[in-house]
Design a protein around this motif. Structure first.
Motif, short mmCIF file in Angstrom:
data_model
loop_
_atom_site.label_atom_id
_atom_site.label_comp_id
_atom_site.label_asym_id
_atom_site.label_seq_id
_atom_site.Cartn_x
_atom_site.Cartn_y
_atom_site.Cartn_z
N ALA A 1 0.84 -1.20 0.00
CA ALA A 1 0.00 0.00 0.00
C ALA A 1 0.87 1.25 0.00
O ALA A 1 0.57 2.22 -0.72
N GLU A 2 1.94 1.25 0.77
CA GLU A 2 2.85 2.40 0.81
C GLU A 2 3.49 2.64 -0.56
O GLU A 2 3.66 3.79 -0.98
N ILE A 3 3.81 1.57 -1.26
CA ILE A 3 4.39 1.70 -2.61
C ILE A 3 3.36 2.33 -3.55
O ILE A 3 3.70 3.22 -4.34
N LYS A 4 2.12 1.89 -3.46
CA LYS A 4 1.05 2.46 -4.30
C LYS A 4 0.85 3.94 -4.00
O LYS A 4 0.66 4.74 -4.92
N VAL A 5 0.91 4.31 -2.74
CA VAL A 5 0.77 5.72 -2.36
C VAL A 5 1.92 6.54 -2.96
O VAL A 5 1.70 7.61 -3.54
N ASP A 6 3.13 6.03 -2.87
CA ASP A 6 4.29 6.74 -3.43
C ASP A 6 4.13 6.92 -4.94
O ASP A 6 4.44 7.98 -5.48
N GLU A 7 3.64 5.88 -5.61
CA GLU A 7 3.41 5.98 -7.06
C GLU A 7 2.33 7.02 -7.35
O GLU A 7 2.45 7.79 -8.31
N ALA B 1 -3.39 9.04 -10.45
CA ALA B 1 -3.02 9.10 -9.03
C ALA B 1 -4.16 8.57 -8.16
O ALA B 1 -3.92 7.79 -7.23
N LEU B 2 -5.38 8.97 -8.49
CA LEU B 2 -6.53 8.48 -7.72
C LEU B 2 -6.66 6.96 -7.80
O LEU B 2 -7.00 6.31 -6.81
N ASP B 3 -6.36 6.41 -8.97
CA ASP B 3 -6.38 4.94 -9.11
C ASP B 3 -5.38 4.28 -8.17
O ASP B 3 -5.67 3.26 -7.55
N LYS B 4 -4.19 4.86 -8.08
CA LYS B 4 -3.15 4.30 -7.19
C LYS B 4 -3.57 4.38 -5.73
O LYS B 4 -3.36 3.45 -4.95
N TYR B 5 -4.20 5.49 -5.34
CA TYR B 5 -4.66 5.62 -3.96
C TYR B 5 -5.75 4.61 -3.66
O TYR B 5 -5.80 4.04 -2.56
N GLU B 6 -6.63 4.35 -4.64
CA GLU B 6 -7.67 3.34 -4.45
C GLU B 6 -7.06 1.94 -4.29
O GLU B 6 -7.51 1.16 -3.45
N GLU B 7 -6.03 1.66 -5.08
CA GLU B 7 -5.34 0.38 -4.95
C GLU B 7 -4.72 0.25 -3.55
O GLU B 7 -4.78 -0.82 -2.93
N ALA B 8 -4.13 1.33 -3.09
CA ALA B 8 -3.52 1.32 -1.76
C ALA B 8 -4.58 1.08 -0.68
O ALA B 8 -4.36 0.31 0.25
N LEU B 9 -5.73 1.71 -0.84
CA LEU B 9 -6.79 1.56 0.16
C LEU B 9 -7.42 0.17 0.13
O LEU B 9 -7.94 -0.29 1.13
N LYS B 10 -7.37 -0.48 -1.00
CA LYS B 10 -7.85 -1.87 -1.05
C LYS B 10 -6.91 -2.78 -0.26
O LYS B 10 -7.35 -3.76 0.34
N LEU B 11 -5.63 -2.45 -0.27
CA LEU B 11 -4.64 -3.23 0.47
C LEU B 11 -4.65 -2.90 1.96
O LEU B 11 -4.42 -3.75 2.81
N LYS C 1 -7.12 -0.44 4.15
CA LYS C 1 -8.23 0.52 4.15
C LYS C 1 -8.08 1.65 5.15
O LYS C 1 -8.74 2.67 5.05
N ASN C 2 -7.19 1.50 6.11
CA ASN C 2 -6.99 2.54 7.13
C ASN C 2 -5.71 3.35 6.91
O ASN C 2 -5.25 4.02 7.83
N ASN C 3 -5.18 3.31 5.72
CA ASN C 3 -3.95 4.03 5.42
C ASN C 3 -4.25 5.53 5.35
O ASN C 3 -4.81 6.02 4.37
N LEU C 4 -3.88 6.24 6.40
CA LEU C 4 -4.20 7.67 6.48
C LEU C 4 -3.48 8.50 5.43
O LEU C 4 -4.02 9.52 4.96
N ILE C 5 -2.31 8.08 5.03
CA ILE C 5 -1.58 8.83 4.00
C ILE C 5 -2.32 8.71 2.67
O ILE C 5 -2.48 9.70 1.96
N ALA C 6 -2.78 7.50 2.34
CA ALA C 6 -3.54 7.31 1.09
C ALA C 6 -4.82 8.15 1.11
O ALA C 6 -5.17 8.77 0.11
N ILE C 7 -5.48 8.18 2.25
CA ILE C 7 -6.71 8.96 2.37
C ILE C 7 -6.43 10.45 2.20
O ILE C 7 -7.15 11.14 1.46
N SER C 8 -5.39 10.95 2.84
CA SER C 8 -5.10 12.39 2.74
C SER C 8 -4.59 12.76 1.35
O SER C 8 -4.95 13.81 0.82
#
Length: 82
Positions: free
Chosen positions: A22-28, A41-51, A53-60
């Motif tokens: 998830a962290e890798i997806k957020v960085d991408e 970018a939004l697609d990558k954040y959605e992928e991260a959140l699927k991995l 769901k509580n990833n605050l960095i992906a949400i922000s």
């Protein structure tokens, strides 16, 4: 005893793997955002959140990208009223 240890550790290791992915997806996603590729970018954040769901960095980061996309779509960005 070894089976019990494996039963306990396996979910922990799997969760850790998802968190790292998830962290890798957020960085991408951040890189894509910085390039102005907001939809990607939004697609990558959605992928991260699927991995994770509580990833605050992906949400922000998703929120910031949605805000940037909203600002980009304002009519004032297309028309010079002077």
């Amino acid at each position: 005893m070894k089976k019990l240890l494996l039963i306990i550790l396996f979910p922990i290791l799997a969760f850790s793997q998802n968190k790292n992915e998830a962290e890798i997806k957020v960085d991408e996603g951040i890189i894509l955002h910085d390039e102005g590729k907001y939809d990607d970018a939004l697609d990558k954040y959605e992928e991260a959140l699927k991995l994770d769901k509580n990833n605050l960095i992906a949400i922000s980061e998703k929120a910031m990208t949605l805000e940037a996309l909203k600002n980009m779509m304002k009519p004032s960005n297309y028309v010079n009223l002077q």
